[in-house]
Design a protein around this motif. Structure first.
Motif, PDB file in Angstrom:
ATOM      1  N   ILE A  56       0.887  -1.168   0.000  1.00 32.17           N
ATOM      2  CA  ILE A  56       0.000   0.000   0.000  1.00 32.17           C
ATOM      3  C   ILE A  56       0.924   1.216   0.000  1.00 32.17           C
ATOM      4  N   CYS A  57       0.501   2.294  -0.667  1.00 41.79           N
ATOM      5  CA  CYS A  57       1.334   3.503  -0.668  1.00 41.79           C
ATOM      6  C   CYS A  57       0.563   4.693  -0.140  1.00 41.79           C
ATOM      7  N   LEU A  58       1.175   5.410   0.804  1.00 40.85           N
ATOM      8  CA  LEU A  58       0.657   6.716   1.210  1.00 40.85           C
ATOM      9  C   LEU A  58       1.441   7.774   0.446  1.00 40.85           C
ATOM     10  N   ASN A  59       0.751   8.479  -0.442  1.00 40.44           N
ATOM     11  CA  ASN A  59       1.363   9.606  -1.148  1.00 40.44           C
ATOM     12  C   ASN A  59       0.997  10.883  -0.410  1.00 40.44           C
TER      13      ASN A  59
ATOM     14  N   ASP B 150       0.510  -6.215   4.260  1.00 42.17           N
ATOM     15  CA  ASP B 150       1.449  -6.047   5.374  1.00 42.17           C
ATOM     16  C   ASP B 150       2.719  -5.295   4.962  1.00 42.17           C
ATOM     17  N   GLN B 151       2.548  -4.401   3.944  1.00 41.24           N
ATOM     18  CA  GLN B 151       3.678  -3.552   3.542  1.00 41.24           C
ATOM     19  C   GLN B 151       3.145  -2.145   3.244  1.00 41.24           C
ATOM     20  N   LEU B 152       3.874  -1.139   3.736  1.00 37.42           N
ATOM     21  CA  LEU B 152       3.478   0.250   3.468  1.00 37.42           C
ATOM     22  C   LEU B 152       4.697   1.025   2.982  1.00 37.42           C
ATOM     23  N   VAL B 153       4.546   1.764   1.885  1.00 39.07           N
ATOM     24  CA  VAL B 153       5.608   2.688   1.468  1.00 39.07           C
ATOM     25  C   VAL B 153       5.048   4.108   1.485  1.00 39.07           C
ATOM     26  N   LEU B 154       5.967   5.044   1.705  1.00 41.52           N
ATOM     27  CA  LEU B 154       5.612   6.463   1.768  1.00 41.52           C
ATOM     28  C   LEU B 154       6.157   7.143   0.525  1.00 41.52           C
ATOM     29  N   GLY B 155       5.404   8.113  -0.011  1.00 38.41           N
ATOM     30  CA  GLY B 155       5.878   8.895  -1.154  1.00 38.41           C
ATOM     31  C   GLY B 155       5.501  10.355  -0.978  1.00 38.41           C
ATOM     32  N   GLY B 156       6.193  11.257  -1.705  1.00 37.65           N
ATOM     33  CA  GLY B 156       5.819  12.666  -1.705  1.00 37.65           C
ATOM     34  C   GLY B 156       6.636  13.513  -0.747  1.00 37.65           C
ATOM     35  N   GLY B 157       6.692  14.821  -1.048  1.00 31.65           N
ATOM     36  CA  GLY B 157       7.559  15.751  -0.332  1.00 31.65           C
ATOM     37  C   GLY B 157       7.261  15.880   1.148  1.00 31.65           C
ATOM     38  N   VAL B 158       5.987  15.747   1.563  1.00 30.92           N
ATOM     39  CA  VAL B 158       5.648  15.855   2.982  1.00 30.92           C
ATOM     40  C   VAL B 158       6.206  14.648   3.750  1.00 30.92           C
TER      41      VAL B 158
ATOM     42  N   MET C   1       5.047   8.600  13.239  1.00 31.78           N
ATOM     43  CA  MET C   1       3.694   8.046  13.449  1.00 31.78           C
ATOM     44  C   MET C   1       3.477   6.784  12.618  1.00 31.78           C
ATOM     45  N   LEU C   2       3.936   6.817  11.366  1.00 28.13           N
ATOM     46  CA  LEU C   2       3.737   5.653  10.490  1.00 28.13           C
ATOM     47  C   LEU C   2       4.560   4.455  10.972  1.00 28.13           C
ATOM     48  N   VAL C   3       5.791   4.730  11.414  1.00 27.04           N
ATOM     49  CA  VAL C   3       6.648   3.654  11.931  1.00 27.04           C
ATOM     50  C   VAL C   3       5.983   2.992  13.145  1.00 27.04           C
ATOM     51  N   THR C   4       5.446   3.821  14.051  1.00 26.72           N
ATOM     52  CA  THR C   4       4.800   3.288  15.262  1.00 26.72           C
ATOM     53  C   THR C   4       3.593   2.442  14.891  1.00 26.72           C
TER      54      THR C   4
ATOM     55  N   GLY D  36       2.607  -5.104  12.892  1.00 24.68           N
ATOM     56  CA  GLY D  36       3.489  -6.097  12.281  1.00 24.68           C
ATOM     57  C   GLY D  36       3.606  -5.907  10.777  1.00 24.68           C
ATOM     58  N   VAL D  37       3.570  -4.639  10.359  1.00 26.34           N
ATOM     59  CA  VAL D  37       3.642  -4.289   8.926  1.00 26.34           C
ATOM     60  C   VAL D  37       5.035  -3.745   8.620  1.00 26.34           C
ATOM     61  N   ASP D  38       5.592  -4.129   7.461  1.00 27.89           N
ATOM     62  CA  ASP D  38       6.876  -3.572   7.035  1.00 27.89           C
ATOM     63  C   ASP D  38       6.648  -2.177   6.468  1.00 27.89           C
ATOM     64  N   PHE D  39       7.518  -1.239   6.878  1.00 30.09           N
ATOM     65  CA  PHE D  39       7.371   0.152   6.422  1.00 30.09           C
ATOM     66  C   PHE D  39       8.651   0.595   5.730  1.00 30.09           C
ATOM     67  N   TYR D  40       8.492   1.360   4.642  1.00 32.04           N
ATOM     68  CA  TYR D  40       9.676   1.906   3.963  1.00 32.04           C
ATOM     69  C   TYR D  40       9.401   3.335   3.490  1.00 32.04           C
ATOM     70  N   ALA D  41      10.338   4.231   3.811  1.00 39.13           N
ATOM     71  CA  ALA D  41      10.303   5.595   3.268  1.00 39.13           C
ATOM     72  C   ALA D  41      11.598   5.808   2.497  1.00 39.13           C
TER      73      ALA D  41
END
Ligand code: ATP
Length: 332
Positions: A128-131, A248-256, A265-268, A274-279
């Motif tokens: 999943i991606c949060l832009n 169970d995977q989240l990536v972050l995108g965008g200048g903010v 907050m996203l890491v917490t 139990g989700v993998d996070f990557y920025a």
């Protein structure tokens, strides 16, 4: 394979070379900084026409300097979404370079590029991606050949909302980093929190933040609370997107996404689920041609090129309009 990427949807004139053999991404950028107020579309387009030739020359010179000089296999460019006058300049530059080098043209959706750079750098298969960018804010997830919009802003983009508050306070553009610095000395004050199902709204919070400032609340407190409210909303909807899809995977995108508090907050939240996070690193979060070159290479490998005659730009190009042609093709 080497792909030249060209970006210029709003404020950042940028060119990059992605070498798929080494996975090196060379990026050269030149930012437009308004004298006052926010981004003015005509001034931004003038910046593109002045700055793009130089950043493109620098990127091409970098390719020439490599061990295997001169080999550019395609030109990828931001086709949209973005400011029309800027996109037209970028499109013209990309067609001219592709024509003069006799290489294919690849039309890239800027928001899908914000997502795909996180997927590429993390190695996550299906995140999943949060832009969280200037002009946009949405959650995207892949299903049946497209990136679907799982949730999005109902009004302004998240960075633009923050920038509107800082303009009111009299701070220069861009406001996001200044709010982050001021928030370090702030305390909580109440502001609206607006999440409706999977969508969210920032305009009411911005008006309330301006009101609090005008009422004499210390600007540090307003900045602190602005971050707490806005980023908690984005985190809440990200969590719901993960929960509803079972992903169970989240990536972050965008200048903010350069903001430490949003990432915290996203890491917490991800750790608790139990989700993998990557920025990605900051140079890949803010607007940049590296993400255009990287996705351009994937699209080229899948044969997803566009004839010059059909390469019109689209200021309202939504991510869910893009047929995702490259996910079944091995990375080049
Ligand atoms: P889009 O990618 O949707 O077209 P954009 O072109 O405005 O948006 P981005 O480079 O993704 O560009 O994001 C720029 C935004 O990021 C600006 O609104 C800026 O204030 C914000 N920003 C930059 N650094 C930070 C930070 N540390 N904290 C919060 N916001 C930030």
């Amino acid at each position: 394979m080497r792909v030249l990427g060209i970006e210029g949807t709003a404020w950042c004139a940028s060119a990059a070379i992605h070498d798929t053999e080494t996975d090196e991404v060379f990026i050269e950028s030149n930012a437009y900084e308004p004298d006052s107020g926010g981004i003015h579309p005509r001034e931004a387009a003038e910046h593109m026409s002045e700055a793009l030739p130089e950043v493109i020359d620098t990127a091409l010179a970098h390719a020439e300097d490599d061990a295997d000089p001169g080999g550019i296999d395609a030109v990828a460019f931001s086709r949209g979404p973005g400011l029309g006058p800027c996109l037209r300049t970028v499109g013209t530059a990309a067609r001219a370079v592709a024509g003069s080098l006799s290489v294919p043209l690849v039309g890239v959706n800027h928001m899908v590029a914000h997502l795909e750079i996180g997927r590429h750098r993390s190695g996550f298969e299906d995140p999943i991606c949060l832009n969280a960018s200037g002009a946009n804010a949405h959650l995207l997830g892949y299903h049946d050949g497209r990136y679907r919009v799982l949730g999005e802003t109902m009004d302004t983009g998240v960075g633009n909302a923050i920038d509107k508050f800082t303009r009111h306070v009299g701070w220069s553009h861009p406001g996001g980093p200044k709010v982050e610095r001021a928030a370090a000395d702030g305390e909580y004050v109440d502001l609206p929190y607006v999440v409706k199902g999977m969508d969210f709204s920032f305009s009411g919070i911005m008006s309330a933040a301006k009101d609090r400032y005008d009422e004499g609340v210390p600007v540090e407190d307003v900045c602190f609370s602005l971050q707490e409210h806005v980023f908690a909303m984005l985190t809440e909807v990200s969590e719901r997107a993960l929960s509803l899809t079972g992903n169970d995977q989240l990536v972050l995108g965008g200048g903010v996404g350069q903001n430490d508090r949003l990432r915290e907050m996203l890491v917490t939240m991800c750790a608790q689920r139990g989700v993998d996070f990557y920025a990605p690193e900051p140079r890949f979060l803010r607007d940049n041609a590296g993400m255009i070159a990287v996705l351009g290479a994937r699209m080229l490998a899948a044969g997803d090129t566009v004839p010059i005659a059909e390469s019109a730009i689209d200021p309202n190009y939504r991510p869910d309009q893009v047929p995702v042609t490259w996910r079944g093709t091995p990375a080049p």
